[in-house]
Write a protein that holds these residues in place. Structure first.
Motif, mmCIF file in Angstrom:
data_model
loop_
_atom_site.group_PDB
_atom_site.id
_atom_site.type_symbol
_atom_site.label_atom_id
_atom_site.label_comp_id
_atom_site.label_asym_id
_atom_site.label_seq_id
_atom_site.Cartn_x
_atom_site.Cartn_y
_atom_site.Cartn_z
ATOM 1 N N THR A 72 0.842 -1.192 0.000
ATOM 2 C CA THR A 72 0.000 0.000 0.000
ATOM 3 C C THR A 72 0.882 1.248 0.000
ATOM 4 O OG1 THR A 72 -0.154 0.000 2.429
ATOM 5 C CG2 THR A 72 -1.891 -1.163 1.203
ATOM 6 N N PHE A 73 0.276 2.382 -0.373
ATOM 7 C CA PHE A 73 1.021 3.623 -0.528
ATOM 8 C C PHE A 73 0.289 4.747 0.191
ATOM 9 C CE2 PHE A 73 1.209 0.899 -4.248
ATOM 10 C CZ PHE A 73 2.577 0.694 -4.398
ATOM 11 N N SER A 74 1.051 5.674 0.754
ATOM 12 C CA SER A 74 0.446 6.800 1.467
ATOM 13 C C SER A 74 1.422 7.977 1.477
ATOM 14 C CB SER A 74 0.086 6.392 2.904
ATOM 15 O OG SER A 74 1.249 5.965 3.606
ATOM 16 N N ASN A 75 0.952 9.100 2.005
ATOM 17 C CA ASN A 75 1.773 10.312 2.182
ATOM 18 C C ASN A 75 2.467 10.744 0.884
ATOM 19 O OD1 ASN A 75 1.046 10.157 4.850
ATOM 20 N ND2 ASN A 75 2.990 9.303 5.540
ATOM 21 N N LEU A 76 1.779 10.591 -0.242
ATOM 22 C CA LEU A 76 2.384 10.990 -1.512
ATOM 23 C C LEU A 76 2.427 12.508 -1.623
ATOM 24 C CD1 LEU A 76 2.008 9.412 -4.961
ATOM 25 C CD2 LEU A 76 1.648 11.879 -4.733
ATOM 26 N N LYS A 77 3.573 13.011 -2.065
ATOM 27 C CA LYS A 77 3.741 14.450 -2.265
ATOM 28 C C LYS A 77 4.326 14.702 -3.650
ATOM 29 C CE LYS A 77 4.406 15.465 2.649
ATOM 30 N NZ LYS A 77 5.333 16.030 3.676
ATOM 31 N N ILE A 78 3.726 15.668 -4.333
ATOM 32 C CA ILE A 78 4.158 16.041 -5.674
ATOM 33 C C ILE A 78 3.971 17.547 -5.815
ATOM 34 C CG2 ILE A 78 1.873 15.585 -6.669
ATOM 35 C CD1 ILE A 78 3.290 14.650 -9.229
ATOM 36 N N ALA A 79 4.733 18.173 -6.691
ATOM 37 C CA ALA A 79 4.606 19.608 -6.908
ATOM 38 C C ALA A 79 3.173 19.960 -7.305
ATOM 39 C CB ALA A 79 5.572 20.060 -7.994
ATOM 40 N N SER A 80 2.730 21.148 -6.918
ATOM 41 C CA SER A 80 1.370 21.568 -7.253
ATOM 42 C C SER A 80 1.188 21.762 -8.747
ATOM 43 C CB SER A 80 1.019 22.862 -6.514
ATOM 44 O OG SER A 80 1.919 23.912 -6.876
ATOM 45 N N ALA A 81 2.300 22.033 -9.452
ATOM 46 C CA ALA A 81 2.212 22.227 -10.900
ATOM 47 C C ALA A 81 3.476 21.728 -11.576
ATOM 48 C CB ALA A 81 1.978 23.695 -11.233
ATOM 49 N N VAL A 82 3.308 21.201 -12.783
ATOM 50 C CA VAL A 82 4.423 20.781 -13.624
ATOM 51 C C VAL A 82 4.314 21.587 -14.918
ATOM 52 C CG1 VAL A 82 5.566 18.853 -14.774
ATOM 53 C CG2 VAL A 82 4.289 18.454 -12.652
ATOM 54 N N LYS A 83 5.278 22.482 -15.153
ATOM 55 C CA LYS A 83 5.227 23.387 -16.296
ATOM 56 C C LYS A 83 6.006 22.775 -17.456
ATOM 57 C CE LYS A 83 5.224 27.133 -12.913
ATOM 58 N NZ LYS A 83 5.944 28.330 -12.400
ATOM 59 N N VAL A 84 5.311 22.533 -18.551
ATOM 60 C CA VAL A 84 5.891 21.811 -19.682
ATOM 61 C C VAL A 84 5.871 22.691 -20.926
ATOM 62 C CG1 VAL A 84 5.793 19.723 -21.084
ATOM 63 C CG2 VAL A 84 5.055 19.652 -18.688
ATOM 64 N N GLY B 42 -1.618 1.897 -6.322
ATOM 65 C CA GLY B 42 -2.326 2.867 -5.499
ATOM 66 C C GLY B 42 -2.635 4.091 -6.339
ATOM 67 N N SER B 43 -3.886 4.497 -6.391
ATOM 68 C CA SER B 43 -4.274 5.648 -7.211
ATOM 69 C C SER B 43 -4.976 6.691 -6.355
ATOM 70 C CB SER B 43 -5.183 5.207 -8.357
ATOM 71 O OG SER B 43 -6.356 4.588 -7.854
ATOM 72 N N GLY B 44 -5.164 7.889 -6.913
ATOM 73 C CA GLY B 44 -5.856 8.953 -6.194
ATOM 74 C C GLY B 44 -5.122 9.418 -4.950
ATOM 75 N N LEU B 45 -3.795 9.372 -4.979
ATOM 76 C CA LEU B 45 -2.999 9.713 -3.793
ATOM 77 C C LEU B 45 -2.617 11.190 -3.737
ATOM 78 C CD1 LEU B 45 -0.580 6.641 -3.782
ATOM 79 C CD2 LEU B 45 -2.748 6.913 -2.558
ATOM 80 N N GLY B 46 -2.896 11.935 -4.793
ATOM 81 C CA GLY B 46 -2.552 13.346 -4.850
ATOM 82 C C GLY B 46 -2.917 13.906 -6.201
ATOM 83 N N THR B 47 -2.704 15.207 -6.393
ATOM 84 C CA THR B 47 -2.980 15.843 -7.674
ATOM 85 C C THR B 47 -1.878 16.839 -8.017
ATOM 86 O OG1 THR B 47 -4.290 17.620 -6.664
ATOM 87 C CG2 THR B 47 -5.484 15.666 -7.422
ATOM 88 N N THR B 48 -1.757 17.117 -9.291
ATOM 89 C CA THR B 48 -0.867 18.156 -9.788
ATOM 90 C C THR B 48 -1.473 18.728 -11.058
ATOM 91 O OG1 THR B 48 1.421 18.697 -10.385
ATOM 92 C CG2 THR B 48 0.551 16.612 -11.212
ATOM 93 N N ASN B 49 -1.144 19.965 -11.372
ATOM 94 C CA ASN B 49 -1.574 20.557 -12.633
ATOM 95 C C ASN B 49 -0.437 20.451 -13.636
ATOM 96 O OD1 ASN B 49 -4.151 21.387 -11.810
ATOM 97 N ND2 ASN B 49 -3.387 23.303 -10.981
ATOM 98 N N VAL B 50 -0.670 19.749 -14.739
ATOM 99 C CA VAL B 50 0.289 19.710 -15.835
ATOM 100 C C VAL B 50 -0.072 20.872 -16.755
ATOM 101 C CG1 VAL B 50 1.217 18.368 -17.753
ATOM 102 C CG2 VAL B 50 0.574 17.229 -15.618
ATOM 103 N N GLN B 51 0.836 21.857 -16.855
ATOM 104 C CA GLN B 51 0.496 23.125 -17.487
ATOM 105 C C GLN B 51 1.317 23.413 -18.739
ATOM 106 O OE1 GLN B 51 1.192 25.656 -13.984
ATOM 107 N NE2 GLN B 51 -1.014 25.914 -13.793
ATOM 108 N N ARG B 52 0.702 24.140 -19.662
ATOM 109 C CA ARG B 52 1.354 24.581 -20.885
ATOM 110 C C ARG B 52 2.182 25.832 -20.563
ATOM 111 N NH1 ARG B 52 -3.669 24.733 -25.003
ATOM 112 N NH2 ARG B 52 -2.064 25.605 -26.385
#
Length: 288
Positions: A60-72, A174-184
């Motif tokens: 199982t997976f928990s405490n996932l952290k990712i940047a609020s945005a990924v600028k591509v 494990g899914s739905g552990l966090g969110t990020t915005n992939v941005q242009r």
């Protein structure tokens, strides 16, 4: 590596195995998703993240952290770091060569039906914190020049993690552990004139707001967007908003104001879910 659901949906467990390549191969010039194994997976057409290939590992997976945005942008490879906690059975060794884990992000409500999925080029590095837990750090790698993204992919993506045992094909997702915005990725210019200008005279300020187009790998104007015209008086450090103007059908900006003091003029865009905030570099105007 990349997975384009519009081309073929791929088993999550098998997708992870595709990016776990020998070190010499991973260090080469080509990203690992260009290996023959990855190409075969793209052609397989298996259901995304299917566990039919093996049993659930019970990880199982928990405490996932990712940047609020990924600028591509349009061409440059972009990586973003993901950390998470992994919990496993006491009789299972995560340091085994038979085991690997990694993060992923997906566009949609579920990885099973995602419009697009992105992994990293290598497995996560996991450090044991007890006999049943570990802290893991991995990357998400995105290659816009290789058509990994469509413009419609911009916006909110969900994050997850998976684990795989090679010898058995068993896996855990494990899914739905966090969110990020992939941005242009966005760009903003400004030009104020005439320079110099007499005090009290009209100053014309022009510019353009543009953003990455992932489908033709160019920058195009971002239309009908509110942008603030801001001024910073010479000798100070803070910009103040003078007015708000909107981009036209080409992303262009044009407005007028009154020249009063020496200082810097810029446009400032607050950003949207699909496009990051950006400030133009201030243009200095000498007022006589």
């Amino acid at each position: 590596m990349r997975i384009r659901a519009t081309v073929a949906a791929v088993s999550g467990a098998l997708a992870l195995s595709a990016f776990v390549v020998p070190a010499a191969q991973a260090a080469g010039s080509a990203p690992s998703y260009q290996t023959e194994a990855a190409k075969a997976l793209h052609a397989s057409g298996r259901s995304a993240f299917s566990t039919a290939e093996g049993a659930d590992l019970g990880v199982t997976f928990s405490n996932l952290k990712i940047a609020s945005a990924v600028k591509v942008g349009t061409t440059n490879h972009v990586s973003t770091t993901v950390t998470y906690k992994l919990t496993h059975g006491a009789n299972y060794g995560i340091s085994s060569d038979d085991f690997a884990s990694g993060p992923f992000i997906y566009k949609g409500s579920s990885p099973h039906t995602a419009a697009n999925v992105a992994f990293g080029d290598a497995p996560a590095h996991c450090t044991a914190t007890s006999s049943t837990t570990a802290n893991c750090t991995g990357l998400i790698d995105i290659y816009p020049a290789d058509d990994q993204l469509l413009n419609s992919d911009a916006g909110t993506w969900h994050a997850g993690a998976l684990a795989l045992q090679y010898s058995t094909g068993d896996s855990s997702v494990g899914s739905g552990l966090g969110t990020t915005n992939v941005q242009r990725y966005s760009k903003l210019t400004v030009n104020a004139g005439p320079e110099p200008v007499a005090k009290g005279k009209t100053l014309t300020v022009t510019g353009k707001l543009s953003r990455a187009n992932w489908e033709d790998h160019q920058y195009h104007g971002y239309t009908n967007q509110p942008v603030k015209l801001q001024f910073r008086k010479y000798g100070t450090s803070t910009y103040s908003t003078v007015k708000t103007v909107y981009t036209d059908s080409y992303g262009n900006l044009k407005t007028t104001t009154t020249a009063t003091y020496d200082g810097y003029w810029r446009f400032s865009f607050a950003g949207t879910t699909t496009t990051p905030a950006v400030n133009a570099t201030g243009d200095f105007v000498d007022v006589k």
